[in-house]
Design a protein around this motif. Structure first.
Motif, short mmCIF file in Angstrom:
data_model
loop_
_atom_site.label_atom_id
_atom_site.label_comp_id
_atom_site.label_asym_id
_atom_site.label_seq_id
_atom_site.Cartn_x
_atom_site.Cartn_y
_atom_site.Cartn_z
N VAL A 110 -7.62 99.58 60.54
CA VAL A 110 -8.74 98.76 61.11
C VAL A 110 -8.55 97.22 61.12
N LEU A 111 -7.67 96.70 60.03
CA LEU A 111 -7.60 95.34 59.80
C LEU A 111 -6.54 94.73 60.32
N GLY A 112 -5.71 95.29 61.05
CA GLY A 112 -4.16 94.70 61.46
C GLY A 112 -4.33 93.39 62.27
N SER A 113 -5.14 93.58 63.40
CA SER A 113 -5.59 92.21 64.28
C SER A 113 -7.05 91.80 64.16
N LEU A 118 -6.41 87.61 58.96
CA LEU A 118 -6.11 86.13 58.77
C LEU A 118 -6.79 85.64 57.71
N ILE A 119 -7.56 85.78 57.13
CA ILE A 119 -8.24 85.17 55.76
C ILE A 119 -7.79 85.81 54.69
N ALA A 120 -7.78 87.14 54.39
CA ALA A 120 -7.77 87.66 53.14
C ALA A 120 -6.41 88.38 53.08
N SER A 121 -5.94 89.16 54.22
CA SER A 121 -4.76 90.29 53.98
C SER A 121 -3.46 89.47 54.28
N GLY A 122 -3.65 88.42 54.98
CA GLY A 122 -2.26 87.72 55.35
C GLY A 122 -1.84 86.89 54.13
N LEU A 128 1.56 87.25 59.59
CA LEU A 128 0.50 87.21 60.47
C LEU A 128 0.97 87.24 61.93
N GLY A 129 2.38 86.60 62.15
CA GLY A 129 2.77 86.47 63.43
C GLY A 129 3.39 87.80 63.82
N GLN A 130 3.42 88.64 63.50
CA GLN A 130 3.37 90.11 63.76
C GLN A 130 2.37 90.62 64.29
N SER A 131 1.02 90.53 63.97
CA SER A 131 -0.02 90.95 64.75
C SER A 131 -0.88 89.74 65.84
#
Length: 205
Positions: A110-113, A118-122, A128-131
């Motif tokens: 659920v968090l990929g895009s 952007l805030i916590a997972s990347g 990030l550019g992959q998503s």
């Protein structure tokens, strides 16, 4: 031929001035240097106007936000209704106090895009550019902006705009596939604070 003194002074001034930061540079620094943070937030959700509506409907909520890289975060909504969203690195929990209901889903599903990615997972722009398709946007009101468009067009998210002020996360602007617009404004930001891992563990009541 000698340059006028004013021209020499100006050339020296521009030589020592650092290059102006842009949104992507701010995002890159944020991903690399901020490993944890906590803040307060206010969220304003505006729905598209329905037929015969003269004013768009809005809903305002507020609460607190914390994150700990990689992939752990906690949103606690306190007004107008209590709701908690916790990601522990593997599972995303959503607890609605009024409904006495808990929902659990795998984070990887659920968090990929999502804005949370952007805030916590990347952890870097390349990941990030992959998503997301990431582009700097013009600065306004002292905020440097990044436009992030999900590469998958079949999701619920249409676009995200991330704003940074002086290296701190200042605002998120989110538009979903139904045209609903959410604006989260962050205040009392504290970066690289000591947060314990158990803050991101959720036990269903």
């Amino acid at each position: 031929r000698c340059l006028p003194a004013v021209a020499i002074s100006a050339s020296l001034l521009f030589a020592v001035l650092p290059a102006r930061a842009d949104g992507l540079a701010e995002l890159d620094q944020f991903l690399r240097e901020v490993s944890s943070a906590k803040s307060s937030f206010t969220q304003v959700v505006t729905s598209p106007k329905r037929a015969k509506e003269s004013v768009a409907r809005t809903k305002i909520s507020s609460g607190s936000f914390e994150f700990l890289r990689p992939g752990r975060f906690r949103f606690e909504y306190t007004k107008p209704f209590e709701q908690t969203i916790v990601a522990d690195g593997e599972t995303l929990w959503l607890y609605d106090l009024d409904l006495n209901q808990v929902t659990a889903r795998q984070q990887k599903d659920v968090l990929g895009s999502t804005p949370a990615a952007l805030i916590a997972s990347g952890t870097d722009l390349k990941g990030l550019g992959q998503s997301f398709d990431l582009q700097s946007a013009p600065a306004s009101d002292g905020i440097e902006w990044v436009d992030a468009k999900p590469r998958q067009s079949d999701g619920q998210l249409k676009s995200v705009r991330v704003g940074f002020r002086a290296g701190q996360l200042a605002e998120l602007q989110i538009v979903d596939s139904l045209g609903q617009r959410s604006v989260l404004t962050f205040t009392d930001w504290k970066g690289n604070v000591a947060l314990k891992g158990d803050r991101f563990q959720f036990q269903p009541p």
